[in-house]
Structure formats: C-alpha cells, structure tokens
Motif scaffolding. Structure first.
Motif, PDB file in Angstrom:
ATOM      1  N   HIS A  52       0.748  -1.126   0.001  1.00 48.75           N
ATOM      2  CA  HIS A  52       0.041  -0.170   0.140  1.00 48.75           C
ATOM      3  C   HIS A  52       1.001   1.216   0.144  1.00 48.75           C
ATOM      4  CE1 HIS A  52      -2.924   3.005   1.390  1.00 48.75           C
ATOM      5  NE2 HIS A  52      -3.955   2.309   0.633  1.00 48.75           N
ATOM      6  N   LEU A  53       2.117   1.239   0.719  1.00 48.93           N
ATOM      7  CA  LEU A  53       2.851   2.351   0.593  1.00 48.93           C
ATOM      8  C   LEU A  53       3.529   2.676  -0.664  1.00 48.93           C
ATOM      9  CD1 LEU A  53       4.579   4.524   2.524  1.00 48.93           C
ATOM     10  CD2 LEU A  53       6.181   2.825   2.794  1.00 48.93           C
ATOM     11  N   ASN A  54       4.024   1.519  -1.294  1.00 50.78           N
ATOM     12  CA  ASN A  54       4.510   1.732  -2.639  1.00 50.78           C
ATOM     13  C   ASN A  54       3.481   2.360  -3.406  1.00 50.78           C
ATOM     14  OD1 ASN A  54       6.886   0.853  -1.600  1.00 50.78           O
ATOM     15  ND2 ASN A  54       6.885  -1.332  -2.542  1.00 50.78           N
ATOM     16  N   LYS A 159       7.075   2.363   7.561  1.00 52.71           N
ATOM     17  CA  LYS A 159       6.625   3.810   7.886  1.00 52.71           C
ATOM     18  C   LYS A 159       6.709   4.598   6.645  1.00 52.71           C
ATOM     19  CE  LYS A 159       8.334   3.192  12.758  1.00 52.71           C
ATOM     20  NZ  LYS A 159       9.356   3.833  13.735  1.00 52.71           N
ATOM     21  N   ASP A 160       6.022   5.906   6.697  1.00 50.01           N
ATOM     22  CA  ASP A 160       6.262   6.897   5.655  1.00 50.01           C
ATOM     23  C   ASP A 160       7.354   7.481   5.575  1.00 50.01           C
ATOM     24  OD1 ASP A 160       3.447   6.014   5.746  1.00 50.01           O
ATOM     25  OD2 ASP A 160       2.855   8.212   4.863  1.00 50.01           O
ATOM     26  N   ASP A 161       7.978   7.713   6.945  1.00 50.32           N
ATOM     27  CA  ASP A 161       9.359   8.216   7.201  1.00 50.32           C
ATOM     28  C   ASP A 161       9.848   8.123   8.652  1.00 50.32           C
ATOM     29  OD1 ASP A 161       8.385  10.607   9.148  1.00 50.32           O
ATOM     30  OD2 ASP A 161       7.305  10.997   7.410  1.00 50.32           O
ATOM     31  N   ASN A 162      10.883   8.405   8.897  1.00 46.52           N
ATOM     32  CA  ASN A 162      11.530   7.999  10.252  1.00 46.52           C
ATOM     33  C   ASN A 162      10.801   8.756  11.282  1.00 46.52           C
ATOM     34  OD1 ASN A 162      13.165   6.052   9.181  1.00 46.52           O
ATOM     35  ND2 ASN A 162      14.774   7.338   8.712  1.00 46.52           N
ATOM     36  N   THR A 163      10.052   9.503  11.400  1.00 46.82           N
ATOM     37  CA  THR A 163       9.466  10.497  12.220  1.00 46.82           C
ATOM     38  C   THR A 163       8.266   9.870  12.964  1.00 46.82           C
ATOM     39  OG1 THR A 163       7.953  11.665  10.991  1.00 46.82           O
ATOM     40  CG2 THR A 163      10.360  12.564  11.205  1.00 46.82           C
ATOM     41  N   ILE A 164       7.839   8.742  12.046  1.00 47.67           N
ATOM     42  CA  ILE A 164       6.480   7.956  12.549  1.00 47.67           C
ATOM     43  C   ILE A 164       6.819   7.155  13.607  1.00 47.67           C
ATOM     44  CG2 ILE A 164       4.710   6.529  11.799  1.00 47.67           C
ATOM     45  CD1 ILE A 164       4.754   9.160  10.421  1.00 47.67           C
ATOM     46  N   PRO A 165       6.133   7.260  14.900  1.00 46.14           N
ATOM     47  CA  PRO A 165       6.313   6.392  15.965  1.00 46.14           C
ATOM     48  C   PRO A 165       6.064   4.861  15.751  1.00 46.14           C
ATOM     49  CG  PRO A 165       4.362   7.605  16.116  1.00 46.14           C
ATOM     50  CD  PRO A 165       4.823   8.015  14.960  1.00 46.14           C
ATOM     51  N   ASN A 166       6.685   4.210  16.559  1.00 45.39           N
ATOM     52  CA  ASN A 166       6.523   2.495  16.374  1.00 45.39           C
ATOM     53  C   ASN A 166       5.216   2.019  16.812  1.00 45.39           C
ATOM     54  OD1 ASN A 166       7.310   2.700  18.813  1.00 45.39           O
ATOM     55  ND2 ASN A 166       9.105   1.258  18.476  1.00 45.39           N
ATOM     56  N   PHE A 167       4.254   2.772  17.381  1.00 44.07           N
ATOM     57  CA  PHE A 167       2.983   2.373  17.950  1.00 44.07           C
ATOM     58  C   PHE A 167       1.888   2.997  17.332  1.00 44.07           C
ATOM     59  CE2 PHE A 167       4.710   6.016  20.468  1.00 44.07           C
ATOM     60  CZ  PHE A 167       3.733   6.854  20.299  1.00 44.07           C
ATOM     61  N   SER A 233      -1.201   3.196   5.928  1.00 43.61           N
ATOM     62  CA  SER A 233      -2.325   2.976   6.674  1.00 43.61           C
ATOM     63  C   SER A 233      -2.747   1.753   7.051  1.00 43.61           C
ATOM     64  CB  SER A 233      -3.588   3.829   6.101  1.00 43.61           C
ATOM     65  OG  SER A 233      -3.766   3.291   4.846  1.00 43.61           O
ATOM     66  N   PRO A 234      -2.372   0.597   6.358  1.00 42.56           N
ATOM     67  CA  PRO A 234      -2.865  -0.804   6.854  1.00 42.56           C
ATOM     68  C   PRO A 234      -1.999  -1.204   8.364  1.00 42.56           C
ATOM     69  CG  PRO A 234      -2.480  -0.671   4.397  1.00 42.56           C
ATOM     70  CD  PRO A 234      -1.970   0.447   5.008  1.00 42.56           C
ATOM     71  N   ASN A 235      -0.983  -0.154   8.537  1.00 41.73           N
ATOM     72  CA  ASN A 235      -0.583  -0.584   9.947  1.00 41.73           C
ATOM     73  C   ASN A 235      -1.747  -0.678  11.029  1.00 41.73           C
ATOM     74  OD1 ASN A 235       2.526  -0.901  10.129  1.00 41.73           O
ATOM     75  ND2 ASN A 235       2.418   1.132   9.109  1.00 41.73           N
ATOM     76  N   ASP A 236      -2.907   0.134  10.826  1.00 39.89           N
ATOM     77  CA  ASP A 236      -3.956   0.137  11.797  1.00 39.89           C
ATOM     78  C   ASP A 236      -4.846  -1.165  10.997  1.00 39.89           C
ATOM     79  OD1 ASP A 236      -6.318   0.377  13.211  1.00 39.89           O
ATOM     80  OD2 ASP A 236      -5.982   2.474  13.336  1.00 39.89           O
ATOM     81  N   PRO A 237      -5.111  -2.230  11.649  1.00 43.00           N
ATOM     82  CA  PRO A 237      -5.881  -3.470  11.229  1.00 43.00           C
ATOM     83  C   PRO A 237      -7.357  -2.881  10.907  1.00 43.00           C
ATOM     84  CG  PRO A 237      -4.650  -4.203  12.827  1.00 43.00           C
ATOM     85  CD  PRO A 237      -4.229  -2.601  12.981  1.00 43.00           C
ATOM     86  N   VAL A 238      -7.812  -1.672  11.440  1.00 40.90           N
ATOM     87  CA  VAL A 238      -9.116  -1.180  11.095  1.00 40.90           C
ATOM     88  C   VAL A 238      -9.165  -1.001   9.603  1.00 40.90           C
ATOM     89  CG1 VAL A 238      -9.021   1.175  11.521  1.00 40.90           C
ATOM     90  CG2 VAL A 238     -11.062  -0.062  12.193  1.00 40.90           C
ATOM     91  N   PHE A 239      -8.189  -0.700   8.930  1.00 38.11           N
ATOM     92  CA  PHE A 239      -8.063  -0.462   7.558  1.00 38.11           C
ATOM     93  C   PHE A 239      -8.816  -1.512   6.965  1.00 38.11           C
ATOM     94  CE2 PHE A 239      -6.115  -1.602   3.567  1.00 38.11           C
ATOM     95  CZ  PHE A 239      -5.819  -0.348   2.760  1.00 38.11           C
ATOM     96  N   TRP A 240      -8.734  -2.677   7.027  1.00 35.42           N
ATOM     97  CA  TRP A 240      -9.287  -3.939   6.249  1.00 35.42           C
ATOM     98  C   TRP A 240     -10.779  -3.680   6.525  1.00 35.42           C
ATOM     99  CZ3 TRP A 240      -5.840  -5.412   3.338  1.00 35.42           C
ATOM    100  CH2 TRP A 240      -4.602  -5.509   3.772  1.00 35.42           C
ATOM    101  N   LEU A 241     -11.360  -3.348   7.899  1.00 36.44           N
ATOM    102  CA  LEU A 241     -12.724  -3.143   8.044  1.00 36.44           C
ATOM    103  C   LEU A 241     -13.484  -1.991   7.178  1.00 36.44           C
ATOM    104  CD1 LEU A 241     -11.434  -4.943  10.420  1.00 36.44           C
ATOM    105  CD2 LEU A 241     -13.247  -4.049  11.971  1.00 36.44           C
TER     106      LEU A 241
END
Length: 354
Positions: A52-54, A159-167, A233-241
């Motif tokens: 999705h990111l690509n 991640k989109d970039d290195n500023t994004i948190p890992n949570f 955005s698929p890092n959040d599993p609600v993406f699929w719903l």
C-alpha cells in the motif's frame, strides 16, 4: 465445492469470531515475509503495508493542475481504486484463512454506531487524550490486541518516514474537517451516479468512484486519524474493516444499477487503471502472491468466492473479451515516478544484508 465466504457486519460478530479474526492478523505479523524472504526481521502482515505504501509512492509528486502527465499511482485517484483494493483484501483474506479457514474480513458500516469496531475486545479504543494545546493530535492506542504496550506488542515497522512512531495512533473525530462519519444520506448520494467514472479518469473526475473515494473513504481515514492518515495506513488493522465496507458499497452500486457498466474505462486511463490493464502491486520481484488480476477479473465478487451478509441476492456480470494487450511489470518502472527510487532503496537494503 467450496462454500461462499460471508463477510459480516462488525455488529453481527460473536466474541469468538472477533478473537479468531484478530488472532489470525497477529499470526501474519509473525510469519515470514514473501516480499523479503531472506530477511528474518520482515513479516507477512507488513508485506501488505509495504504494498500500500508503494502504491501511494507511485503517485506523481508534481502538481496535477499543471502537469498533463500526472499519474495517480497504482490504487488511488483513478478508476482502479475499487478493483485494486478488492484484490488486496482478497489476498489478505486468503492469508488469514491459512491461519483459520473460518475467518473472513468483517466490514465496518460507518453509518451505524452499533457497527463500531473500536472496542477493547476487537480493534482497541481511541488513542489517549490529546493535549489541550492541540486537540486534533492523535495519540497512542493503549488497549485491545493491537496496543504496542500490550501482550502482543503490535509494532509499526513499515513507515512513511522515520518520524513516525512505532506504535498505533488514533484520534477519532478530532480533526476539524472530519468530526463526523458518513451518514446514511451521504452514502445514498454516493451510490446515485449512473456512471462508474468519467474522463479524464483521474482525481475527482465525475462518477461513483469519486463520490465514494473522496467523499466517504477519505473522510473515514481522516476521522480515524493517526496511523490511518498515512500512506502506510494498513498498519492499523481497522484499515481492512474500512475497506471491506468500501468494497461492499461497490457491490451495492452494481446491484442498484444493474443495467449500467460496472467499470469504466475499457481503455484510455492511466497505466493500471483501464479495464484490462494488469493491476499493479509490485514493480520488482518477487510478486506478493501468485497470478495477476485486472479490473475485469474482479468485477463480480461472487465469482471470487465471497458475499456480504447485507446482500439480498447474487449478481453476475458478463465481461467482454479484451481488445488490447495487458501491460506487464516491465512497463511499470519507466511509467511511474519514484519507482526507480523505491527499487534503488530495496537494492541498498539487500546489499547491506549481504
């Protein structure tokens, strides 16, 4: 003969069905990557995030108002929005079923509060309260199966970039331009257009695709806020719903307009967006899954083996034979800006591992 898969409304799921779904998702987070088979730090769930990111990165970075050669990318801002995500969801569901054959992707009906997935026994709740000085700010999700600090240690790796948190982060309804989810009337209005899409076949060209992608789909991403606002955005599993409901609306529109062509254009759109073009999910090997698909091959979701619990009946479409050649991977890299950069970055990472 395999039985038809049934994708259910979140509100119709039992506690056991919810647990089976999120446990299957968690299992994929611990399975080997297909895109990076030699890298033990990568996993199968993150393959989908990377795809999705690509797809987002393939979009031209120029101003579409002044660039006549502007490209929408693989999956957004063009006709392929619906079929691309339909195929992505199907492949993800296929992977989930290798964990548990009873699991299907549920859908989140945004118009119904009872369908909300944001509960501690399912997708987890909203992010922590925002600071008073910035009430729109998304914050960390601290409960549910996808909490970073929980027993499953759900970690954002791609991640989109290195500023994004890992949570995981959310900020439900905090953004000033997305304080409410779509209403029943807004969904009805989105289903009203008689044509799927129109020239110039990109961005906000008139038609059903634009009504759903821009007015509904984008609004929900903003409403969830946080991780769902990103290309990854698929890092959040609600993406699929969320996207299962988007897919369901395409099925509803087809049923509502039985005499209307279920997809346009046959040809003439940007690469990857015409009816018989190969849908693009990667620009370099390996492929994320076997086989290829086009908008034509995924028009009828019943043929793909699933239905929604809200459907009154099945509907099949007769797809005409293609009139021009299908484009293959070798055509992709030269056409999409930033693909060379993605490929170069991938090569650097492989060299480092050696």
């Amino acid at each position: 003969m395999k039985s038809m898969r049934i994708r259910k409304n979140v509100k119709n799921l039992s506690f056991d069905e919810k647990a089976k779904f999120f446990n299957a998702v968690l299992t994929l987070k611990n399975r080997s990557s297909v895109l990076h088979p030699d890298d033990s730090t990568k996993n199968r769930y993150d393959d989908y995030v990377e795809i999705h990111l690509n797809a987002m990165m393939a979009m031209s970075m120029t101003n579409p108002a002044v660039d006549p050669n502007w490209y929408p990318g693989w999956a957004h801002n063009g006709p392929a929005f619906f079929p691309w995500h339909r195929q992505l969801l199907l492949q993800f569901e296929n992977d989930l079923q290798t964990v548990n054959a009873t699991v299907t992707i549920p859908y989140w009906d945004w118009t119904d509060n009872a369908s909300s997935p944001f509960t501690t026994d399912f997708m987890g709740s909203d992010g922590e309260p925002a600071p008073p000085e910035n009430p729109q700010e998304p914050e960390k999700v601290v409960d549910g199966p996808f909490a970073f600090d929980g027993p499953n240690n759900w970690t954002v790796n791609v991640k989109d970039d290195n500023t994004i948190p890992n949570f995981l982060q959310r900020g439900l309804g905090r953004m000033s331009n997305a304080q409410n989810l779509p209403t029943v009337l807004e969904v009805q209005n989105a289903l009203a257009p008689l044509q799927y899409d129109n020239p110039p076949w990109k961005l906000s060209s008139a038609g059903f695709r634009t009504q759903v992608e821009y007015r509904l789909h984008n609004l929900v991403h903003r409403w969830v806020n946080g991780t769902m606002m990103l290309a990854a955005s698929p890092n959040d599993p609600v993406f699929w719903l969320h996207h299962a409901n988007v897919d369901r609306l395409w099925a509803n529109w087809q049923l509502q307009h039985e005499g209307v062509c279920p997809y346009l254009p046959t040809f003439g759109a940007m690469i990857g967006h015409s009816l018989y073009d190969q849908l693009i999910f990667n620009s370099i090997p390996p492929s994320p899954w076997s086989g290829s698909s086009s908008a034509a091959s995924v028009l009828d979701h019943h043929v793909l083996g699933y239905t929604y619990d809200s459907e009154p009946q099945q509907l099949a479409f007769e797809v005409p034979q293609p009139m021009h050649a299908t484009l293959t991977t070798k055509h992709i890299v030269s056409k999409f800006p930033l693909m060379k950069e993605i490929n170069a970055l991938t090569r650097k990472k492989k060299n480092r591992r050696k």
